[in-house]
Design a protein around this motif. Structure first.
Motif, PDB file in Angstrom:
ATOM      1  N   ILE A 139      42.465  34.972  49.131  1.00 45.17           N
ATOM      2  CA  ILE A 139      40.888  35.032  49.313  1.00 45.17           C
ATOM      3  C   ILE A 139      40.318  36.395  49.753  1.00 45.17           C
ATOM      4  N   PRO A 140      40.865  36.971  50.780  1.00 50.29           N
ATOM      5  CA  PRO A 140      40.189  38.025  51.279  1.00 50.29           C
ATOM      6  C   PRO A 140      40.831  39.336  50.511  1.00 50.29           C
ATOM      7  N   ALA A 141      41.706  39.126  49.492  1.00 48.47           N
ATOM      8  CA  ALA A 141      42.078  40.193  48.465  1.00 48.47           C
ATOM      9  C   ALA A 141      41.082  40.264  47.537  1.00 48.47           C
ATOM     10  N   ALA A 142      40.429  38.906  47.096  1.00 51.15           N
ATOM     11  CA  ALA A 142      39.455  38.793  46.028  1.00 51.15           C
ATOM     12  C   ALA A 142      38.148  39.304  46.554  1.00 51.15           C
ATOM     13  N   VAL A 143      37.677  39.078  47.748  1.00 61.95           N
ATOM     14  CA  VAL A 143      36.741  39.566  48.522  1.00 61.95           C
ATOM     15  C   VAL A 143      36.646  41.258  48.327  1.00 61.95           C
ATOM     16  N   ALA A 144      37.867  41.651  48.870  1.00 60.66           N
ATOM     17  CA  ALA A 144      38.053  43.179  48.935  1.00 60.66           C
ATOM     18  C   ALA A 144      38.059  44.021  47.356  1.00 60.66           C
ATOM     19  N   LEU A 145      38.603  43.303  46.523  1.00 60.85           N
ATOM     20  CA  LEU A 145      38.449  43.864  45.316  1.00 60.85           C
ATOM     21  C   LEU A 145      37.082  43.584  44.535  1.00 60.85           C
ATOM     22  N   MET A 146      36.411  42.545  44.846  1.00 60.75           N
ATOM     23  CA  MET A 146      34.998  42.379  44.237  1.00 60.75           C
ATOM     24  C   MET A 146      34.120  43.493  44.942  1.00 60.75           C
ATOM     25  N   ALA A 147      34.305  43.868  46.248  1.00 58.39           N
ATOM     26  CA  ALA A 147      33.440  44.853  46.760  1.00 58.39           C
ATOM     27  C   ALA A 147      33.613  46.104  46.092  1.00 58.39           C
ATOM     28  N   LEU A 148      35.090  46.598  46.037  1.00 63.64           N
ATOM     29  CA  LEU A 148      35.259  47.761  45.380  1.00 63.64           C
ATOM     30  C   LEU A 148      34.906  47.995  43.844  1.00 63.64           C
ATOM     31  N   LEU A 149      35.198  46.862  43.143  1.00 70.47           N
ATOM     32  CA  LEU A 149      34.626  46.846  41.713  1.00 70.47           C
ATOM     33  C   LEU A 149      33.059  46.908  41.637  1.00 70.47           C
ATOM     34  N   LEU A 150      32.370  46.242  42.525  1.00 68.30           N
ATOM     35  CA  LEU A 150      30.797  46.413  42.556  1.00 68.30           C
ATOM     36  C   LEU A 150      30.478  47.844  42.683  1.00 68.30           C
ATOM     37  N   ASN A 151      31.451  48.703  43.613  1.00 71.08           N
ATOM     38  CA  ASN A 151      31.170  50.008  43.685  1.00 71.08           C
ATOM     39  C   ASN A 151      31.340  50.845  42.366  1.00 71.08           C
ATOM     40  N   ARG A 152      32.362  50.524  41.710  1.00 73.84           N
ATOM     41  CA  ARG A 152      32.830  51.257  40.356  1.00 73.84           C
ATOM     42  C   ARG A 152      31.924  50.929  39.274  1.00 73.84           C
ATOM     43  N   PHE A 153      31.587  49.869  39.114  1.00 75.82           N
ATOM     44  CA  PHE A 153      30.866  49.279  37.786  1.00 75.82           C
ATOM     45  C   PHE A 153      29.388  49.246  37.940  1.00 75.82           C
ATOM     46  N   LYS A 154      28.641  49.822  37.015  1.00 73.88           N
ATOM     47  CA  LYS A 154      27.302  49.657  37.181  1.00 73.88           C
ATOM     48  C   LYS A 154      26.625  48.087  36.598  1.00 73.88           C
ATOM     49  N   LEU A 155      27.258  47.328  36.215  1.00 70.14           N
ATOM     50  CA  LEU A 155      26.867  46.136  35.807  1.00 70.14           C
ATOM     51  C   LEU A 155      27.727  45.213  36.467  1.00 70.14           C
ATOM     52  N   LYS A 156      27.151  44.065  37.295  1.00 69.38           N
ATOM     53  CA  LYS A 156      27.763  43.081  37.853  1.00 69.38           C
ATOM     54  C   LYS A 156      28.718  42.160  37.222  1.00 69.38           C
ATOM     55  N   PHE A 157      28.058  42.055  35.737  1.00 68.36           N
ATOM     56  CA  PHE A 157      29.112  41.231  34.784  1.00 68.36           C
ATOM     57  C   PHE A 157      30.277  41.980  34.693  1.00 68.36           C
ATOM     58  N   GLN A 158      30.369  43.288  34.678  1.00 67.70           N
ATOM     59  CA  GLN A 158      31.649  44.029  34.223  1.00 67.70           C
ATOM     60  C   GLN A 158      32.589  43.933  35.501  1.00 67.70           C
ATOM     61  N   ALA A 159      31.984  43.651  36.699  1.00 71.44           N
ATOM     62  CA  ALA A 159      32.715  43.838  38.049  1.00 71.44           C
ATOM     63  C   ALA A 159      33.587  42.492  37.974  1.00 71.44           C
ATOM     64  N   TYR A 160      32.590  41.454  37.665  1.00 68.84           N
ATOM     65  CA  TYR A 160      33.005  39.979  37.937  1.00 68.84           C
ATOM     66  C   TYR A 160      34.073  39.939  36.592  1.00 68.84           C
ATOM     67  N   SER A 161      34.218  40.204  35.542  1.00 74.07           N
ATOM     68  CA  SER A 161      34.929  40.113  34.452  1.00 74.07           C
ATOM     69  C   SER A 161      36.217  40.696  34.804  1.00 74.07           C
ATOM     70  N   ALA A 162      36.132  42.127  35.431  1.00 74.40           N
ATOM     71  CA  ALA A 162      37.429  42.437  35.828  1.00 74.40           C
ATOM     72  C   ALA A 162      38.139  41.699  37.080  1.00 74.40           C
ATOM     73  N   LEU A 163      37.299  41.083  37.851  1.00 76.85           N
ATOM     74  CA  LEU A 163      37.968  39.990  38.845  1.00 76.85           C
ATOM     75  C   LEU A 163      38.627  38.840  38.404  1.00 76.85           C
ATOM     76  N   LEU A 164      37.840  38.525  37.332  1.00 79.80           N
ATOM     77  CA  LEU A 164      38.737  37.255  36.669  1.00 79.80           C
ATOM     78  C   LEU A 164      39.817  37.491  35.930  1.00 79.80           C
ATOM     79  N   ILE A 165      39.987  38.681  35.503  1.00 80.00           N
ATOM     80  CA  ILE A 165      41.588  39.241  34.967  1.00 80.00           C
ATOM     81  C   ILE A 165      42.610  39.080  36.090  1.00 80.00           C
ATOM     82  N   PHE A 166      42.188  39.439  37.385  1.00 84.10           N
ATOM     83  CA  PHE A 166      43.042  39.399  38.586  1.00 84.10           C
ATOM     84  C   PHE A 166      43.204  37.917  38.978  1.00 84.10           C
TER      85      PHE A 166
END
Length: 241
Positions: A139-166
């Motif tokens: 749970i905290p790992a997913a929150v931390a990863l999502m925050a980092l991905l939102l910082n790296r990707f311009k589109l939220k869809f891209q960030a969440y797609s990457a999270l789903l891979i994890f």
């Protein structure tokens, strides 16, 4: 295992809330639980197997230091930490996190049994207390990863797609280990090796959480109390579940 990563990521995506101090305390609780269940359940079960005790200890050590190498590429995301300026690319980050999650999922198979007497028979992977530890850790790992991905990707869809891979990595590990075990494609000895490696990685993750909560070696009584509570919950789970 999938929802424990997918849902927290979706909540952060929708609300933008990191939960602050509460998430930190939950991380301490999860770390204490994971450490305790590894000490009182995972490692003792490993030594009940027919594998050479020296080899088991060696595999646990390998898992401990392997997780340290993985941490170099994840920037501590599996510890619930967010480093927006992490030096490694998203690809390296996801590969390292997915490797860790895949191994976690692989030990959840119900096909890992000992060869000794029925009185000492055990099923590491199917244990609900192990699943609970993995879920709380993710749970905290997913929150931390999502925050980092939102910082790296311009589109939220891209960030969440990457999270789903994890999120899919652990269920995939479970599926592969089940398939290989039931198909007799992987001897039980190798499943025990994987189990010991994951136990070592759990030790590395949980002890790192402890060290980082008291960086100045000054006891924080609130976090210490949460840690003790997490350990007691693991002991209770071992006695009841």
């Amino acid at each position: 295992m999938f929802l424990s990563a997918a849902i927290p990521g979706a909540v952060l995506l929708r609300t933008g809330l990191m939960f602050g101090q509460r998430m930190q305390l939950f991380l301490v609780f999860a770390g204490a639980y994971l450490f305790s269940v590894t000490i009182i359940h995972l490692i003792p079960d490993l030594f009940l197997s027919n594998e050479n005790p020296f080899n088991i200890g060696l595999y646990v050590l390998i898992g401990f230091f392997l997780q340290k190498v993985i941490e170099n590429f994840t920037s501590g995301v599996e510890h619930g930490h967010v480093h927006a300026h992490a030096e490694h690319s998203v690809v390296y980050l996801l590969v390292a996190l997915c490797l860790h999650s895949f191994l976690e999922g692989s030990i959840m198979t119900d096909s890992i049994h000992s060869n000794h007497s029925p009185e000492l028979a055990y099923e590491h992977g199917s244990s609900p207390k192990i699943l609970l530890g993995i879920v709380m850790h993710k749970i905290p790992a997913a929150v931390a990863l999502m925050a980092l991905l939102l910082n790296r990707f311009k589109l939220k869809f891209q960030a969440y797609s990457a999270l789903l891979i994890f999120a899919l990595a652990s269920p995939l590990g479970l599926f592969v280990s089940e398939f290989m075990s039931h198909g007799n494609l992987l001897p039980e000895k190798y499943m025990i090796i994987f189990f010991a490696i994951v136990a070592g990685s759990f030790l590395q993750i949980s002890t790192t959480i402890f060290f980082e909560t008291d960086p100045n070696h000054k006891l924080n009584w609130l976090r210490f109390g949460v840690s003790v509570f997490g350990a007691l919950c693991a002991v209770l789970a071992q006695l009841v579940i």
